[in-house]
Design a protein around this motif. Structure first.
Motif, PDB file in Angstrom:
ATOM      1  N   VAL A   1     -40.460  56.808 -54.997  1.00  0.00           N
ATOM      2  CA  VAL A   1     -39.231  57.340 -54.870  1.00  0.00           C
ATOM      3  C   VAL A   1     -38.746  57.850 -53.539  1.00  0.00           C
ATOM      4  O   VAL A   1     -37.824  57.330 -52.666  1.00  0.00           O
ATOM      5  CB  VAL A   1     -38.934  58.401 -56.085  1.00  0.00           C
ATOM      6  CG1 VAL A   1     -37.498  58.621 -55.684  1.00  0.00           C
ATOM      7  CG2 VAL A   1     -39.200  57.878 -57.241  1.00  0.00           C
TER       8      VAL A   1
ATOM      9  N   ASN B   1     -35.800  56.178 -51.037  1.00  0.00           N
ATOM     10  CA  ASN B   1     -34.811  57.165 -50.784  1.00  0.00           C
ATOM     11  C   ASN B   1     -34.755  58.331 -49.744  1.00  0.00           C
ATOM     12  O   ASN B   1     -33.744  58.525 -49.381  1.00  0.00           O
ATOM     13  CB  ASN B   1     -34.644  57.829 -52.236  1.00  0.00           C
ATOM     14  CG  ASN B   1     -34.264  56.853 -53.364  1.00  0.00           C
ATOM     15  OD1 ASN B   1     -33.125  56.665 -53.335  1.00  0.00           O
ATOM     16  ND2 ASN B   1     -35.145  56.415 -54.157  1.00  0.00           N
ATOM     17  N   CYS B   2     -35.876  58.595 -49.213  1.00  0.00           N
ATOM     18  CA  CYS B   2     -36.053  59.695 -48.334  1.00  0.00           C
ATOM     19  C   CYS B   2     -36.651  59.328 -47.231  1.00  0.00           C
ATOM     20  O   CYS B   2     -36.449  60.056 -45.950  1.00  0.00           O
ATOM     21  CB  CYS B   2     -36.714  60.788 -48.985  1.00  0.00           C
ATOM     22  SG  CYS B   2     -36.577  60.943 -50.547  1.00  0.00           S
TER      23      CYS B   2
ATOM     24  N   THR C   1     -31.653  67.851 -55.497  1.00  0.00           N
ATOM     25  CA  THR C   1     -30.681  67.555 -56.520  1.00  0.00           C
ATOM     26  C   THR C   1     -29.289  68.080 -55.766  1.00  0.00           C
ATOM     27  O   THR C   1     -28.358  66.960 -56.085  1.00  0.00           O
ATOM     28  CB  THR C   1     -31.061  68.579 -57.624  1.00  0.00           C
ATOM     29  OG1 THR C   1     -32.283  68.423 -58.192  1.00  0.00           O
ATOM     30  CG2 THR C   1     -30.109  68.341 -58.833  1.00  0.00           C
TER      31      THR C   1
ATOM     32  N   PHE D   1     -28.959  64.090 -54.444  1.00  0.00           N
ATOM     33  CA  PHE D   1     -29.538  62.765 -55.085  1.00  0.00           C
ATOM     34  C   PHE D   1     -29.337  62.969 -56.628  1.00  0.00           C
ATOM     35  O   PHE D   1     -29.806  62.119 -57.075  1.00  0.00           O
ATOM     36  CB  PHE D   1     -30.772  62.674 -54.581  1.00  0.00           C
ATOM     37  CG  PHE D   1     -31.062  62.071 -53.243  1.00  0.00           C
ATOM     38  CD1 PHE D   1     -31.048  60.631 -52.940  1.00  0.00           C
ATOM     39  CD2 PHE D   1     -31.045  62.912 -52.131  1.00  0.00           C
ATOM     40  CE1 PHE D   1     -31.194  60.331 -51.694  1.00  0.00           C
ATOM     41  CE2 PHE D   1     -30.901  62.336 -50.996  1.00  0.00           C
ATOM     42  CZ  PHE D   1     -31.324  61.033 -50.568  1.00  0.00           C
ATOM     43  N   LYS D   2     -28.618  64.188 -57.116  1.00  0.00           N
ATOM     44  CA  LYS D   2     -28.361  64.004 -58.704  1.00  0.00           C
ATOM     45  C   LYS D   2     -27.963  62.857 -59.231  1.00  0.00           C
ATOM     46  O   LYS D   2     -28.073  62.655 -60.462  1.00  0.00           O
ATOM     47  CB  LYS D   2     -27.806  65.335 -58.882  1.00  0.00           C
ATOM     48  CG  LYS D   2     -26.349  65.476 -58.447  1.00  0.00           C
ATOM     49  CD  LYS D   2     -25.868  66.964 -58.948  1.00  0.00           C
ATOM     50  CE  LYS D   2     -24.479  67.399 -58.161  1.00  0.00           C
ATOM     51  NZ  LYS D   2     -24.212  68.457 -58.388  1.00  0.00           N
TER      52      LYS D   2
ATOM     53  N   ARG E   1     -28.094  59.591 -57.980  1.00  0.00           N
ATOM     54  CA  ARG E   1     -28.732  58.684 -57.741  1.00  0.00           C
ATOM     55  C   ARG E   1     -30.215  58.587 -58.469  1.00  0.00           C
ATOM     56  O   ARG E   1     -30.806  57.478 -58.673  1.00  0.00           O
ATOM     57  CB  ARG E   1     -29.117  58.320 -56.098  1.00  0.00           C
ATOM     58  CG  ARG E   1     -28.055  58.242 -55.385  1.00  0.00           C
ATOM     59  CD  ARG E   1     -28.123  57.708 -54.114  1.00  0.00           C
ATOM     60  NE  ARG E   1     -27.695  58.793 -53.160  1.00  0.00           N
ATOM     61  CZ  ARG E   1     -27.750  58.656 -52.120  1.00  0.00           C
ATOM     62  NH1 ARG E   1     -28.425  57.887 -51.388  1.00  0.00           N
ATOM     63  NH2 ARG E   1     -26.937  59.824 -51.220  1.00  0.00           N
ATOM     64  N   LEU E   2     -30.805  59.722 -58.651  1.00  0.00           N
ATOM     65  CA  LEU E   2     -32.084  59.934 -59.445  1.00  0.00           C
ATOM     66  C   LEU E   2     -32.281  60.650 -60.352  1.00  0.00           C
ATOM     67  O   LEU E   2     -31.447  61.703 -60.778  1.00  0.00           O
ATOM     68  CB  LEU E   2     -33.181  60.652 -58.024  1.00  0.00           C
ATOM     69  CG  LEU E   2     -33.264  59.964 -56.885  1.00  0.00           C
ATOM     70  CD1 LEU E   2     -34.011  60.720 -55.831  1.00  0.00           C
ATOM     71  CD2 LEU E   2     -33.872  58.566 -56.902  1.00  0.00           C
ATOM     72  N   LYS E   3     -33.003  60.437 -61.171  1.00  0.00           N
ATOM     73  CA  LYS E   3     -33.419  61.094 -62.628  1.00  0.00           C
ATOM     74  C   LYS E   3     -34.016  62.307 -62.084  1.00  0.00           C
ATOM     75  O   LYS E   3     -34.954  62.592 -61.213  1.00  0.00           O
ATOM     76  CB  LYS E   3     -33.922  60.372 -63.443  1.00  0.00           C
ATOM     77  CG  LYS E   3     -33.486  59.085 -64.122  1.00  0.00           C
ATOM     78  CD  LYS E   3     -34.415  58.276 -64.920  1.00  0.00           C
ATOM     79  CE  LYS E   3     -33.590  56.806 -65.335  1.00  0.00           C
ATOM     80  NZ  LYS E   3     -34.506  55.968 -66.068  1.00  0.00           N
TER      81      LYS E   3
ATOM     82  N   GLN F   1     -37.730  61.895 -61.434  1.00  0.00           N
ATOM     83  CA  GLN F   1     -37.962  61.442 -60.095  1.00  0.00           C
ATOM     84  C   GLN F   1     -37.851  62.288 -59.181  1.00  0.00           C
ATOM     85  O   GLN F   1     -38.658  62.363 -58.164  1.00  0.00           O
ATOM     86  CB  GLN F   1     -36.675  60.075 -59.809  1.00  0.00           C
ATOM     87  CG  GLN F   1     -37.154  59.024 -60.636  1.00  0.00           C
ATOM     88  CD  GLN F   1     -36.045  57.932 -60.402  1.00  0.00           C
ATOM     89  OE1 GLN F   1     -34.588  58.277 -60.547  1.00  0.00           O
ATOM     90  NE2 GLN F   1     -36.255  56.769 -60.044  1.00  0.00           N
ATOM     91  N   ILE F   2     -37.122  63.260 -59.439  1.00  0.00           N
ATOM     92  CA  ILE F   2     -36.903  64.198 -58.270  1.00  0.00           C
ATOM     93  C   ILE F   2     -38.089  65.106 -58.375  1.00  0.00           C
ATOM     94  O   ILE F   2     -38.500  65.821 -57.166  1.00  0.00           O
ATOM     95  CB  ILE F   2     -35.541  65.215 -58.363  1.00  0.00           C
ATOM     96  CG1 ILE F   2     -34.484  64.313 -58.050  1.00  0.00           C
ATOM     97  CG2 ILE F   2     -35.408  66.363 -57.553  1.00  0.00           C
ATOM     98  CD1 ILE F   2     -33.086  64.664 -58.434  1.00  0.00           C
TER      99      ILE F   2
ATOM    100  N   VAL G   1     -40.814  63.384 -56.600  1.00  0.00           N
ATOM    101  CA  VAL G   1     -40.784  63.754 -55.031  1.00  0.00           C
ATOM    102  C   VAL G   1     -41.105  65.029 -54.699  1.00  0.00           C
ATOM    103  O   VAL G   1     -41.862  65.036 -53.479  1.00  0.00           O
ATOM    104  CB  VAL G   1     -39.245  63.345 -54.515  1.00  0.00           C
ATOM    105  CG1 VAL G   1     -38.955  63.778 -53.175  1.00  0.00           C
ATOM    106  CG2 VAL G   1     -38.774  61.866 -54.861  1.00  0.00           C
TER     107      VAL G   1
END
Length: 111
Positions: A34, A38-39, A77, A86-87, A89-91, A94-95, A98
């Motif tokens: 993830v 994304n990061c 988030t 990212f709330k 875009r990501l569950k 997933q956060i 990360v």
């Protein structure tokens, strides 16, 4: 009586372990995937391309109060300053993954 004591002791042991290791539920391996997707464009190798003084290295995480899963989860988030939220875009899982990955890599010196 001995059986009850053993069960009680086992329960206390499990509770104590879980309380002291809350991040174990997160999957740092998935967090790596993830993070990469994304990061990494801003945080490759634990750096911060937007604000160099706020890297993901242990010293900076501690300096800016980001050295816990909870703090990283909140930041990812909700976003903050130049970092987007990212709330959408990501569950949540997933956060959490990360956050576990970031903390694990910080401990290893991002090597």
């Amino acid at each position: 009586m001995r059986k009850i004591f053993s069960v009680l002791l086992l329960g206390i042991t499990i509770f104590t372990f879980a309380f002291n290791h809350p991040a174990l539920a997160a999957d740092a391996g998935n967090g790596a995937k993830v993070f990469s997707a994304n990061c990494a464009s801003c945080h490759a190798g634990g750096k911060n391309l937007v604000q160099a003084n706020k890297s993901l290295k242990t010293e900076d995480l501690e300096k800016y109060g980001m050295n816990s899963a909870e703090a990283i989860i909140a930041q990812v988030t909700n976003g903050k300053n130049a970092m987007p939220a990212f709330k959408a875009r990501l569950k949540p899982e997933q956060i959490e993954d990360v956050a576990a990955y970031v903390l694990e890599q910080a401990e290893k010196g991002w090597k």
